[in-house]
Write a protein that holds these residues in place. Structure first.
Motif, PDB file in Angstrom:
ATOM      1  N   LEU A  35       5.704 -33.135  -0.205  1.00  0.00           N
ATOM      2  CA  LEU A  35       5.641 -33.741   1.127  1.00  0.00           C
ATOM      3  C   LEU A  35       6.779 -33.266   2.020  1.00  0.00           C
ATOM      4  N   HIS A  36       6.375 -32.815   3.190  1.00  0.00           N
ATOM      5  CA  HIS A  36       7.304 -32.533   4.296  1.00  0.00           C
ATOM      6  C   HIS A  36       6.957 -33.603   5.319  1.00  0.00           C
ATOM      7  N   PHE A  37       7.846 -34.597   5.466  1.00  0.00           N
ATOM      8  CA  PHE A  37       7.609 -35.727   6.385  1.00  0.00           C
ATOM      9  C   PHE A  37       8.457 -35.468   7.611  1.00  0.00           C
ATOM     10  N   ASN A  38       7.809 -35.132   8.744  1.00  0.00           N
ATOM     11  CA  ASN A  38       8.546 -34.561   9.874  1.00  0.00           C
ATOM     12  C   ASN A  38       8.282 -35.304  11.182  1.00  0.00           C
ATOM     13  N   PRO A  39       9.009 -36.407  11.419  1.00  0.00           N
ATOM     14  CA  PRO A  39       8.888 -37.074  12.719  1.00  0.00           C
ATOM     15  C   PRO A  39       9.458 -36.179  13.818  1.00  0.00           C
ATOM     16  N   ARG A  40       8.660 -35.973  14.896  1.00  0.00           N
ATOM     17  CA  ARG A  40       9.076 -35.127  16.013  1.00  0.00           C
ATOM     18  C   ARG A  40       9.159 -35.975  17.277  1.00  0.00           C
ATOM     19  N   PHE A  41      10.374 -36.079  17.825  1.00  0.00           N
ATOM     20  CA  PHE A  41      10.508 -36.787  19.096  1.00  0.00           C
ATOM     21  C   PHE A  41      10.056 -35.851  20.221  1.00  0.00           C
TER      22      PHE A  41
ATOM     23  N   CYS B  57       2.982 -34.363   8.875  1.00  0.00           N
ATOM     24  CA  CYS B  57       3.170 -34.270   7.416  1.00  0.00           C
ATOM     25  C   CYS B  57       2.510 -32.982   6.931  1.00  0.00           C
ATOM     26  N   ASN B  58       3.084 -32.410   5.895  1.00  0.00           N
ATOM     27  CA  ASN B  58       2.454 -31.211   5.332  1.00  0.00           C
ATOM     28  C   ASN B  58       2.970 -31.000   3.906  1.00  0.00           C
ATOM     29  N   SER B  59       2.300 -30.097   3.215  1.00  0.00           N
ATOM     30  CA  SER B  59       2.750 -29.678   1.891  1.00  0.00           C
ATOM     31  C   SER B  59       3.106 -28.195   1.996  1.00  0.00           C
TER      32      SER B  59
ATOM     33  N   GLU C 196      -2.325 -27.572   5.354  1.00  0.00           N
ATOM     34  CA  GLU C 196      -2.933 -28.128   6.573  1.00  0.00           C
ATOM     35  C   GLU C 196      -2.034 -29.235   7.095  1.00  0.00           C
ATOM     36  N   GLU C 197      -1.729 -29.265   8.379  1.00  0.00           N
ATOM     37  CA  GLU C 197      -0.903 -30.353   8.906  1.00  0.00           C
ATOM     38  C   GLU C 197      -1.711 -31.629   9.016  1.00  0.00           C
ATOM     39  N   ASP C 198      -0.989 -32.747   8.856  1.00  0.00           N
ATOM     40  CA  ASP C 198      -1.625 -34.066   8.977  1.00  0.00           C
ATOM     41  C   ASP C 198      -0.773 -34.844   9.981  1.00  0.00           C
TER      42      ASP C 198
ATOM     43  N   VAL D 143      16.968 -33.572   3.376  1.00  0.00           N
ATOM     44  CA  VAL D 143      16.801 -34.212   4.684  1.00  0.00           C
ATOM     45  C   VAL D 143      17.365 -33.237   5.702  1.00  0.00           C
ATOM     46  N   GLU D 144      16.592 -32.918   6.720  1.00  0.00           N
ATOM     47  CA  GLU D 144      17.013 -31.906   7.697  1.00  0.00           C
ATOM     48  C   GLU D 144      16.875 -32.449   9.114  1.00  0.00           C
ATOM     49  N   GLY D 145      17.617 -31.849  10.006  1.00  0.00           N
ATOM     50  CA  GLY D 145      17.456 -32.187  11.415  1.00  0.00           C
ATOM     51  C   GLY D 145      18.341 -33.328  11.859  1.00  0.00           C
ATOM     52  N   ASP D 146      17.893 -34.032  12.897  1.00  0.00           N
ATOM     53  CA  ASP D 146      18.751 -34.982  13.604  1.00  0.00           C
ATOM     54  C   ASP D 146      18.769 -36.367  12.972  1.00  0.00           C
ATOM     55  N   PHE D 147      19.152 -36.397  11.706  1.00  0.00           N
ATOM     56  CA  PHE D 147      19.181 -37.662  10.942  1.00  0.00           C
ATOM     57  C   PHE D 147      20.468 -37.654  10.138  1.00  0.00           C
TER      58      PHE D 147
HETATM   59  C1  LIG Z   1       0.423 -24.393  18.300  1.00  0.00           C
HETATM   60  C2  LIG Z   1       0.996 -23.327  17.696  1.00  0.00           C
HETATM   61  C3  LIG Z   1       0.732 -23.016  16.259  1.00  0.00           C
HETATM   62  O1  LIG Z   1       0.837 -24.263  15.523  1.00  0.00           O
HETATM   63  C4  LIG Z   1       2.174 -24.629  15.289  1.00  0.00           C
HETATM   64  O2  LIG Z   1       2.701 -23.753  14.290  1.00  0.00           O
HETATM   65  C5  LIG Z   1       4.078 -24.077  13.996  1.00  0.00           C
HETATM   66  C6  LIG Z   1       4.633 -23.038  13.019  1.00  0.00           C
HETATM   67  O3  LIG Z   1       3.963 -23.123  11.801  1.00  0.00           O
HETATM   68  C7  LIG Z   1       4.141 -25.503  13.383  1.00  0.00           C
HETATM   69  O4  LIG Z   1       5.511 -25.844  13.157  1.00  0.00           O
HETATM   70  C8  LIG Z   1       5.914 -25.848  11.790  1.00  0.00           C
HETATM   71  O5  LIG Z   1       5.282 -26.963  11.133  1.00  0.00           O
HETATM   72  C9  LIG Z   1       5.709 -27.063   9.749  1.00  0.00           C
HETATM   73  C10 LIG Z   1       4.933 -28.195   9.128  1.00  0.00           C
HETATM   74  O6  LIG Z   1       3.549 -27.884   9.166  1.00  0.00           O
HETATM   75  C11 LIG Z   1       7.203 -27.335   9.672  1.00  0.00           C
HETATM   76  O7  LIG Z   1       7.508 -28.565  10.351  1.00  0.00           O
HETATM   77  C12 LIG Z   1       7.916 -26.156  10.353  1.00  0.00           C
HETATM   78  O8  LIG Z   1       9.320 -26.432  10.422  1.00  0.00           O
HETATM   79  C13 LIG Z   1      10.006 -26.013   9.230  1.00  0.00           C
HETATM   80  C14 LIG Z   1      11.445 -26.227   9.540  1.00  0.00           C
HETATM   81  C15 LIG Z   1      12.197 -27.286   9.130  1.00  0.00           C
HETATM   82  N1  LIG Z   1      13.405 -27.055   9.668  1.00  0.00           N
HETATM   83  C16 LIG Z   1      14.597 -27.882   9.528  1.00  0.00           C
HETATM   84  C17 LIG Z   1      14.509 -28.919  10.620  1.00  0.00           C
HETATM   85  C18 LIG Z   1      13.631 -29.967  10.485  1.00  0.00           C
HETATM   86  C19 LIG Z   1      13.584 -30.935  11.513  1.00  0.00           C
HETATM   87  C20 LIG Z   1      14.374 -30.835  12.647  1.00  0.00           C
HETATM   88  C21 LIG Z   1      15.222 -29.737  12.731  1.00  0.00           C
HETATM   89  C22 LIG Z   1      16.110 -29.544  13.845  1.00  0.00           C
HETATM   90  C23 LIG Z   1      16.078 -30.343  14.934  1.00  0.00           C
HETATM   91  C24 LIG Z   1      16.659 -29.662  16.132  1.00  0.00           C
HETATM   92  N2  LIG Z   1      17.482 -30.551  16.766  1.00  0.00           N
HETATM   93  C25 LIG Z   1      17.958 -30.290  17.938  1.00  0.00           C
HETATM   94  N3  LIG Z   1      17.703 -29.060  18.501  1.00  0.00           N
HETATM   95  N4  LIG Z   1      18.729 -31.224  18.539  1.00  0.00           N
HETATM   96  C26 LIG Z   1      15.284 -28.774  11.723  1.00  0.00           C
HETATM   97  N5  LIG Z   1      13.413 -25.964  10.398  1.00  0.00           N
HETATM   98  N6  LIG Z   1      12.184 -25.424  10.320  1.00  0.00           N
HETATM   99  C27 LIG Z   1       7.417 -26.015  11.781  1.00  0.00           C
HETATM  100  O9  LIG Z   1       7.998 -24.809  12.324  1.00  0.00           O
HETATM  101  C28 LIG Z   1       3.563 -26.492  14.398  1.00  0.00           C
HETATM  102  O10 LIG Z   1       3.550 -27.801  13.814  1.00  0.00           O
HETATM  103  C29 LIG Z   1       2.151 -26.064  14.764  1.00  0.00           C
HETATM  104  N7  LIG Z   1       1.648 -26.953  15.828  1.00  0.00           N
HETATM  105  C30 LIG Z   1       0.376 -27.345  15.845  1.00  0.00           C
HETATM  106  C31 LIG Z   1      -0.024 -28.247  16.997  1.00  0.00           C
HETATM  107  O11 LIG Z   1      -0.407 -27.016  14.973  1.00  0.00           O
END
Ligand SMILES: C=CCO[C@@H]1O[C@H](CO)[C@@H](O[C@@H]2O[C@H](CO)[C@H](O)[C@H](OCc3cn(Cc4cccc(/C=C/CN=C(N)N)c4)nn3)[C@H]2O)[C@H](O)[C@H]1NC(C)=O
Length: 126
Positions: A36-42, A53-55, A63-65, A114-118
Motif C-alpha cells: 500500500l502506498h497511501f497518498n493524501p494529496r492536498f 492509493c496504489n500498490s 492501478e490508482e484508487d 513515511v514521505e512528504g509533508d508529515f
Molecule cells: C494525468 C497524468 C498521468 O497520470 C498521473 O501520473 C502520475 C505519475 O505516475 C501519477 O503520480 C504518481 O502516482 C503514484 C501513485 O500512483 C505515486 O504517488 C507517485 O509519487 C511517488 C513519489 C512519492 N514521493 C515522495 C513524496 C510523497 C508525498 C509527498 C512528497 C512531497 C511533497 C512535496 N511537498 C512540498 N513541495 N511542499 C513526496 N515522491 N514521488 C506519483 O508521481 C498521478 O497520480 C497520475 N494522475 C492521474 C489523475 O492519474
C-alpha cells in the motif's frame, strides 16, 4: 523485522505540515514492492484534497484508487492505523476508514516509509 497480518496494526502518529502539499505512508516488502502506498494529496500532481492509493510491484505502479473522503486538514495531528489480511489493507483514522485490496497477496511486511509533508512523532507496532 517482519510484521504479520492477523489483527496487528501499525500506528503512525504525527503532524501534517501547515503548508502540506501531500504526504505518503508506504508499507510493503521494500521501496519497489508495496502492499500500500497511501497518498493524501492536498494539492499535487493535479489532485486537490484527494487520497490516492496504489500498490507497486517490482518498481511498477498498479492501478490508482482515488478515495471519495478526505478527512485531513493542514496542521492536523493524526494517528493512522494500518492493518491488513490476505485480502485487503485497512487504514483507520479517527473519523474515517479506507480499504485497499492486497493485490500482491502479501502475508507480512518489513518495510514502512513515511514521505512528504508529515512530521512523524511516533510509530507503534501493536
Ligand atoms: C494525468 C497524468 C498521468 O497520470 C498521473 O501520473 C502520475 C505519475 O505516475 C501519477 O503520480 C504518481 O502516482 C503514484 C501513485 O500512483 C505515486 O504517488 C507517485 O509519487 C511517488 C513519489 C512519492 N514521493 C515522495 C513524496 C510523497 C508525498 C509527498 C512528497 C512531497 C511533497 C512535496 N511537498 C512540498 N513541495 N511542499 C513526496 N515522491 N514521488 C506519483 O508521481 C498521478 O497520480 C497520475 N494522475 C492521474 C489523475 O492519474
Amino acid at each position: 523485522m517482519w510484521f504479520g497480518p492477523p489483527g496487528e496494526c501499525i500506528k503512525v502518529k504525527g503532524k501534517i505540515e501547515s503548508d502540506a502539499k501531500g504526504f505518503a505512508v508506504n508499507v510493503g516488502k521494500d521501496s519497489n514492492t508495496l502492499l500500500l502506498h497511501f497518498n493524501p494529496r492536498f494539492d499535487c500532481h493535479g489532485d486537490v484534497n484527494t487520497i490516492v492509493c496504489n500498490s507497486k510491484e517490482d518498481g511498477t505502479w498498479g492501478e490508482e484508487d482515488r478515495k471519495a473522503d478526505f478527512p485531513f486538514q493542514h496542521g492536523d495531528k493524526i494517528e493512522i492505523c494500518i492493518s491488513f489480511d490476505e485480502t485487503e489493507a485497512t487504514v483507520k483514522l479517527p473519523e474515517a476508514e479506507f480499504k485497499f485490496p492486497n493485490r500482491l497477496g502479501m502475508e507480512k511486511i518489513q518495510y514502512l516509509a513515511v514521505e512528504g509533508d508529515f512530521k512523524v512523532k511516533a510509530i507503534k507496532f501493536s
